[in-house]
Design a protein around this motif. Structure first.
Motif, PDB file in Angstrom:
ATOM      1  N   VAL A   1      -6.312   4.165  10.883  1.00 10.49           N
ATOM      2  CA  VAL A   1      -5.536   2.929  10.798  1.00 10.49           C
ATOM      3  C   VAL A   1      -5.209   2.715   9.323  1.00 10.49           C
ATOM      4  CG1 VAL A   1      -5.685   0.411  11.065  1.00 10.49           C
ATOM      5  CG2 VAL A   1      -6.660   1.900  12.810  1.00 10.49           C
ATOM      6  N   LEU A   2      -4.008   2.237   9.015  1.00 11.29           N
ATOM      7  CA  LEU A   2      -3.680   1.927   7.630  1.00 11.29           C
ATOM      8  C   LEU A   2      -3.811   0.427   7.393  1.00 11.29           C
ATOM      9  CD1 LEU A   2      -0.515   4.155   6.938  1.00 11.29           C
ATOM     10  CD2 LEU A   2      -2.921   4.709   6.614  1.00 11.29           C
ATOM     11  N   SER A   3      -4.270   0.072   6.203  1.00  8.66           N
ATOM     12  CA  SER A   3      -4.403  -1.350   5.879  1.00  8.66           C
ATOM     13  C   SER A   3      -3.043  -1.915   5.504  1.00  8.66           C
ATOM     14  CB  SER A   3      -5.363  -1.528   4.700  1.00  8.66           C
ATOM     15  OG  SER A   3      -4.737  -1.070   3.523  1.00  8.66           O
ATOM     16  N   ARG A   4      -2.987  -3.225   5.433  1.00  7.58           N
ATOM     17  CA  ARG A   4      -1.739  -3.888   5.063  1.00  7.58           C
ATOM     18  C   ARG A   4      -1.229  -3.413   3.690  1.00  7.58           C
ATOM     19  NH1 ARG A   4       0.850  -7.941   7.388  1.00  7.58           N
ATOM     20  NH2 ARG A   4       2.463  -8.900   6.112  1.00  7.58           N
ATOM     21  N   GLU A   5      -2.153  -3.274   2.740  1.00  4.70           N
ATOM     22  CA  GLU A   5      -1.763  -2.847   1.392  1.00  4.70           C
ATOM     23  C   GLU A   5      -1.216  -1.415   1.423  1.00  4.70           C
ATOM     24  OE1 GLU A   5      -4.895  -4.262   2.055  1.00  4.70           O
ATOM     25  OE2 GLU A   5      -3.896  -6.161   1.593  1.00  4.70           O
ATOM     26  N   GLU A   6      -1.900  -0.549   2.179  1.00  5.02           N
ATOM     27  CA  GLU A   6      -1.467   0.848   2.244  1.00  5.02           C
ATOM     28  C   GLU A   6      -0.074   0.950   2.869  1.00  5.02           C
ATOM     29  OE1 GLU A   6      -6.049   2.536   2.579  1.00  5.02           O
ATOM     30  OE2 GLU A   6      -4.928   2.006   4.381  1.00  5.02           O
ATOM     31  N   LEU A   7       0.161   0.134   3.895  1.00  4.65           N
ATOM     32  CA  LEU A   7       1.482   0.140   4.532  1.00  4.65           C
ATOM     33  C   LEU A   7       2.532  -0.466   3.604  1.00  4.65           C
ATOM     34  CD1 LEU A   7       0.399  -0.872   8.134  1.00  4.65           C
ATOM     35  CD2 LEU A   7       1.544   1.262   7.511  1.00  4.65           C
ATOM     36  N   ALA A   8       2.133  -1.515   2.867  1.00  8.85           N
ATOM     37  CA  ALA A   8       3.082  -2.161   1.956  1.00  8.85           C
ATOM     38  C   ALA A   8       3.546  -1.182   0.881  1.00  8.85           C
ATOM     39  CB  ALA A   8       2.443  -3.396   1.324  1.00  8.85           C
ATOM     40  N   ALA A   9       2.635  -0.313   0.438  1.00 10.10           N
ATOM     41  CA  ALA A   9       3.009   0.697  -0.559  1.00 10.10           C
ATOM     42  C   ALA A   9       4.058   1.642   0.029  1.00 10.10           C
ATOM     43  CB  ALA A   9       1.767   1.466  -1.008  1.00 10.10           C
ATOM     44  N   ILE A  10       3.897   1.977   1.307  1.00  7.60           N
ATOM     45  CA  ILE A  10       4.884   2.848   1.969  1.00  7.60           C
ATOM     46  C   ILE A  10       6.217   2.101   2.119  1.00  7.60           C
ATOM     47  CG2 ILE A  10       5.433   4.099   4.104  1.00  7.60           C
ATOM     48  CD1 ILE A  10       2.383   4.597   4.402  1.00  7.60           C
ATOM     49  N   ALA A  11       6.127   0.813   2.418  1.00  6.87           N
ATOM     50  CA  ALA A  11       7.352   0.007   2.557  1.00  6.87           C
ATOM     51  C   ALA A  11       8.122  -0.018   1.233  1.00  6.87           C
ATOM     52  CB  ALA A  11       7.002  -1.405   3.013  1.00  6.87           C
ATOM     53  N   ARG A  12       7.388  -0.069   0.135  1.00  2.19           N
ATOM     54  CA  ARG A  12       8.060  -0.091  -1.169  1.00  2.19           C
ATOM     55  C   ARG A  12       8.756   1.246  -1.447  1.00  2.19           C
ATOM     56  NH1 ARG A  12       3.512  -3.251  -2.464  1.00  2.19           N
ATOM     57  NH2 ARG A  12       2.351  -1.476  -3.295  1.00  2.19           N
ATOM     58  N   VAL A  13       8.111   2.333  -1.043  1.00  2.95           N
ATOM     59  CA  VAL A  13       8.732   3.657  -1.210  1.00  2.95           C
ATOM     60  C   VAL A  13      10.021   3.723  -0.379  1.00  2.95           C
ATOM     61  CG1 VAL A  13       8.484   6.122  -0.662  1.00  2.95           C
ATOM     62  CG2 VAL A  13       6.599   4.875  -1.753  1.00  2.95           C
ATOM     63  N   ALA A  14       9.937   3.229   0.855  1.00  2.00           N
ATOM     64  CA  ALA A  14      11.112   3.252   1.734  1.00  2.00           C
ATOM     65  C   ALA A  14      12.253   2.449   1.118  1.00  2.00           C
ATOM     66  CB  ALA A  14      10.741   2.689   3.104  1.00  2.00           C
ATOM     67  N   GLU A  15      11.897   1.328   0.499  1.00  2.00           N
ATOM     68  CA  GLU A  15      12.914   0.472  -0.094  1.00  2.00           C
ATOM     69  C   GLU A  15      13.543   1.156  -1.324  1.00  2.00           C
ATOM     70  OE1 GLU A  15      11.485  -3.458  -0.659  1.00  2.00           O
ATOM     71  OE2 GLU A  15      13.489  -4.251  -1.106  1.00  2.00           O
ATOM     72  N   ARG A  16      12.672   1.746  -2.150  1.00  2.00           N
ATOM     73  CA  ARG A  16      13.158   2.416  -3.360  1.00  2.00           C
ATOM     74  C   ARG A  16      14.150   3.519  -3.040  1.00  2.00           C
ATOM     75  NH1 ARG A  16       8.273   1.796  -5.842  1.00  2.00           N
ATOM     76  NH2 ARG A  16       7.386   3.796  -5.214  1.00  2.00           N
ATOM     77  N   HIS A  17      13.892   4.224  -1.936  1.00  2.00           N
ATOM     78  CA  HIS A  17      14.742   5.375  -1.617  1.00  2.00           C
ATOM     79  C   HIS A  17      15.664   5.086  -0.441  1.00  2.00           C
ATOM     80  CE1 HIS A  17      12.469   7.953  -4.401  1.00  2.00           C
ATOM     81  NE2 HIS A  17      11.433   7.203  -4.045  1.00  2.00           N
ATOM     82  N   ASP A  18      15.731   3.842  -0.047  1.00  2.00           N
ATOM     83  CA  ASP A  18      16.598   3.405   1.044  1.00  2.00           C
ATOM     84  C   ASP A  18      16.407   4.245   2.312  1.00  2.00           C
ATOM     85  OD1 ASP A  18      18.434   1.852   2.326  1.00  2.00           O
ATOM     86  OD2 ASP A  18      20.174   2.978   1.597  1.00  2.00           O
ATOM     87  N   LEU A  19      15.186   4.296   2.807  1.00  2.00           N
ATOM     88  CA  LEU A  19      14.870   5.074   4.007  1.00  2.00           C
ATOM     89  C   LEU A  19      14.604   4.157   5.196  1.00  2.00           C
ATOM     90  CD1 LEU A  19      12.304   7.601   2.466  1.00  2.00           C
ATOM     91  CD2 LEU A  19      14.786   7.888   2.715  1.00  2.00           C
ATOM     92  N   ILE A  20      14.842   4.702   6.374  1.00  2.00           N
ATOM     93  CA  ILE A  20      14.470   3.988   7.593  1.00  2.00           C
ATOM     94  C   ILE A  20      13.015   4.337   7.905  1.00  2.00           C
ATOM     95  CG2 ILE A  20      14.862   3.900  10.098  1.00  2.00           C
ATOM     96  CD1 ILE A  20      17.815   4.515   9.468  1.00  2.00           C
ATOM     97  N   VAL A  21      12.278   3.363   8.418  1.00  2.00           N
ATOM     98  CA  VAL A  21      10.913   3.656   8.859  1.00  2.00           C
ATOM     99  C   VAL A  21      10.856   3.482  10.381  1.00  2.00           C
ATOM    100  CG1 VAL A  21       8.492   2.933   8.790  1.00  2.00           C
ATOM    101  CG2 VAL A  21       9.863   2.960   6.685  1.00  2.00           C
ATOM    102  N   VAL A  22      10.473   4.543  11.061  1.00  2.00           N
ATOM    103  CA  VAL A  22      10.276   4.443  12.500  1.00  2.00           C
ATOM    104  C   VAL A  22       8.778   4.257  12.710  1.00  2.00           C
ATOM    105  CG1 VAL A  22      10.541   5.571  14.741  1.00  2.00           C
ATOM    106  CG2 VAL A  22      12.276   5.903  12.962  1.00  2.00           C
ATOM    107  N   ALA A  23       8.398   3.083  13.215  1.00  2.00           N
ATOM    108  CA  ALA A  23       6.971   2.766  13.346  1.00  2.00           C
ATOM    109  C   ALA A  23       6.574   2.795  14.818  1.00  2.00           C
ATOM    110  CB  ALA A  23       6.685   1.395  12.742  1.00  2.00           C
ATOM    111  N   ASP A  24       5.827   3.834  15.178  1.00  2.00           N
ATOM    112  CA  ASP A  24       5.332   3.961  16.554  1.00  2.00           C
ATOM    113  C   ASP A  24       4.005   3.203  16.616  1.00  2.00           C
ATOM    114  OD1 ASP A  24       4.019   4.694  18.865  1.00  2.00           O
ATOM    115  OD2 ASP A  24       4.140   6.853  18.506  1.00  2.00           O
ATOM    116  N   GLU A  25       4.052   1.997  17.196  1.00  2.00           N
ATOM    117  CA  GLU A  25       2.847   1.156  17.227  1.00  2.00           C
ATOM    118  C   GLU A  25       2.321   0.971  18.643  1.00  2.00           C
ATOM    119  OE1 GLU A  25       3.351  -2.268  14.640  1.00  2.00           O
ATOM    120  OE2 GLU A  25       4.150  -0.989  13.035  1.00  2.00           O
ATOM    121  N   ILE A  26       2.351   2.058  19.405  1.00  2.00           N
ATOM    122  CA  ILE A  26       1.890   2.004  20.796  1.00  2.00           C
ATOM    123  C   ILE A  26       0.408   1.621  20.889  1.00  2.00           C
ATOM    124  CG2 ILE A  26       1.441   4.514  20.877  1.00  2.00           C
ATOM    125  CD1 ILE A  26       2.564   2.312  23.828  1.00  2.00           C
ATOM    126  N   TYR A  27      -0.368   1.955  19.865  1.00  2.00           N
ATOM    127  CA  TYR A  27      -1.808   1.645  19.903  1.00  2.00           C
ATOM    128  C   TYR A  27      -2.141   0.352  19.167  1.00  2.00           C
ATOM    129  CZ  TYR A  27      -2.808   6.301  21.786  1.00  2.00           C
ATOM    130  OH  TYR A  27      -2.877   7.418  22.581  1.00  2.00           O
TER     131      TYR A  27
END
Lengths: 160, 399
Positions: free
Chosen positions: B187-213
């Motif tokens: 499981v990733l923590s909120r901070e760890e995910l937020a760091a990924i969100a910042r990377v996505a924003e910096r490089h203008d990427l889409i994030v596909v989040a499979d949250e079935i669990y």
């Protein structure tokens, strides 16, 4: 504490060591918590749900509605107490509705139940009337299904 | 005559792209299993509970009323509204049920739609390795290129923002995240995910989040990716009912995204699927309205089993990190010197315990096995005894 009680309610045969693993606590803590719960009468006993009919031992159960007059100071408690002291009485509940106490009685025969009602129950001063319902078939008891079973999931043995 | 038959057989009828996909690493075990009995399976990827009765009953009631027609392509509006309320309540994320939510045939369809909707040939998608078995083929079938982002046992199989960023190229289109993770339980923590969100924003990427669990977490909170600052509009959120409500066979899930992305997915959905099965949609409405208690009870039960399996494996000396989500333990079997596939095959043949080799989930899964604890405590305990015997024999001690 709640986790321990939940585990033991489902399966009273679990040892403190097993419960310790399931709840992530130490064995000593679990054993102490259970001892305390027993002392505080949070845990009242450890029971087994048995289908006596399948074991070939017939018994007769009846649910009895009791209408009674509440008493000064004690309300229905004193009457309930008089009733629940009999060993053949399994459960007594004070209920809302058209009668006051619901009493579950288990005995060897219909005659025994009838005798209990007419000679023990109906003769208590505060009791104004009774209605007896014999149990004809048990389908589910304390969460356990007696006849047939809950379906289980038919799963493929390996799935992604 | 022989030549004409031969010429037909020689023609390559299967598309190159499909031919090039490797068969699932799980398939092989299926055939093996069929020939054995008295097998304890830790190889499943679904709950062992039957769908709660009131949910089954709601579907039957719908059938009795004659609700057997197509629904809107998007799905029943009542269901979409319930999904919106549910996400708002759990994660404080708002999606417009009319334009931003699509009911899919499970997350599997949602994943396929997402990939096909966003990828042009050669676009790259970053995804954690090991990861769910369908991620790679779904990306490839959509014409994309998979860029695995390694995760490791030493780091609890968490995918790190800097590892993602290091692999970004001008062709990178999206990041595919599946947390809580199948197969690792990470499981990733909120901070760890937020760091990924910042990377996505910096490089203008889409994030596909499979949250079935999402509902199956133990002692930690699930963070919905869309709920992170600035993340909502670049996220395609995929969720479903299979795991939380024990509804795998119903095939119903949902996708949420901003209208432009959702509309693109919906276009493919309407031509290929039309709509999710109506009875499954009715059941899903019931699940969201009245199923919370069932979820809590099942999560509590999984948590007990999780601890039993984890403790049991550790006592056998198998290295495991503590999984905080899904219903898998992913122990290392490296010390046996066997490949994960050889280990799984021998364990099945010699002790009749089915597990899934970690290599089925990517290169970084090698050296591990996936063991599912969505099975009864008695079976888990018996499986641990058998694995103990197996390890003792492997290591030359008396069993």
């Amino acid at each position: 504490m709640k986790q321990i009680l939940k585990a033991i309610e489902r399966n009273p045969r679990l040892t403190p060591a097993e419960i310790a693993v399931m709840t992530g606590q130490s064995e000593a803590d679990v054993a102490a918590a259970i001892a305390r719960a027993e002392q505080d009468r949070i845990i009242l006993g450890y029971r087994t749900v048995i289908n006596w009919e399948r074991a070939g031992e017939d018994e007769v159960a009846a649910l009895i509605e009791v209408r009674c007059a509440p008493q000064r100071e004690t309300g229905f408690d004193a009457v309930a107490q008089r009733i629940y002291r009999y060993p053949e009485v399994r459960s007594v509940w004070l209920v809302s509705g058209t009668f006051d106490l619901a009493v579950m009685v288990v005995a060897k025969s219909m005659r025994e139940v009838s005798l209990f009602v007419s000679e023990r129950l109906a003769t208590i001063d505060a009791v104004q009337g009774t209605a007896t319902y014999f149990i004809m078939k048990r389908y589910k008891e304390d969460g356990a299904i007696l006849d047939g079973d809950e379906p289980t999931a038919h799963r493929l043995a390996v799935t992604p | 005559m022989a030549t004409s038959v031969g010429s037909v057989a020689n023609r390559n009828r299967v598309a190159k792209l499909v031919s090039s996909l490797p068969p699932s690493g799980i398939r092989k075990f299926f055939d093996l299993l069929a020939s054995l009995d008295n097998v304890i399976s830790l190889g499943v990827g679904e709950p062992d509970f039957v769908t709660p009765w009131h949910i089954r009953e709601a579907a039957m009631y719908g059938l009795e009323r004659g609700e057997t027609s197509y629904t809107s392509n998007y799905g029943l509006i009542e269901l979409r509204s319930e999904i919106a309320r549910h996400l708002e309540r759990l994660y404080q994320v708002s999606y417009d049920p009319r334009r931003e939510i699509l009911v899919t045939v499970g997350v599997s369809e949602g994943l396929d739609l997402a990939m096909r909707a966003i990828l042009d040939p050669g676009d790259e998608v970053l995804c954690p390795d090991p990861g769910y078995v369908s991620y790679r083929p779904c990306i490839q079938l959509a014409g994309g290129t998979v860029i695995p982002v390694p995760t490791s046992f030493a780091d609890d199989f968490k995918v790190r923002a800097e590892e993602i960023e290091a692999r970004i190229t001008p062709r990178t289109k999206a990041i595919l995240l599946g947390y809580p993770s199948n197969p690792t339980g990470a499981v990733l923590s909120r901070e760890e995910l937020a760091a990924i969100a910042r990377v996505a924003e910096r490089h203008d990427l889409i994030v596909v989040a499979d949250e079935i669990y999402d509902r199956l977490v133990y002692g930690v909170e699930h963070t919905c990716f869309s709920s992170l600052p600035g993340a909502r509009d670049r996220t395609i959120l995929l969720g479903g009912f299979s795991k939380a409500y024990a509804m795998t066979g119903w095939r119903v899930g949902y996708a949420c995204a901003r209208p432009e992305l959702l509309e693109a997915m919906m276009k493919i959905h309407q031509y290929t699927m039309l709509c999710a099965p109506v009875m499954a949609q009715l059941a899903a409405i019931e699940a969201l309205r009245y199923g919370e208690r069932d979820v809590q009870e099942m999560v509590d039960e999984y948590d007990r089993r999780r601890r039993v399996m984890l403790t049991g494996f550790r006592r056998l000396g198998l290295d495991c990190f503590e999984p905080r989500g899904a219903f898998y333990v992913f122990p290392s079997i490296a010390r046996t010197g066997l490949s994960s596939e050889a280990f799984a095959e021998r364990l099945l043949n010699e002790e009749r315990v089915a597990v899934v080799p970690g290599s089925a989930f990517g290169e970084r899964g090698e050296g591990h096995i996936r063991c599912c604890y969505a099975t009864s405590l008695a079976e888990i305990e018996e499986a641990i005894r058998r694995i103990s015997r197996f390890l003792a024999r492997l290591e030359g001690k008396d069993a």
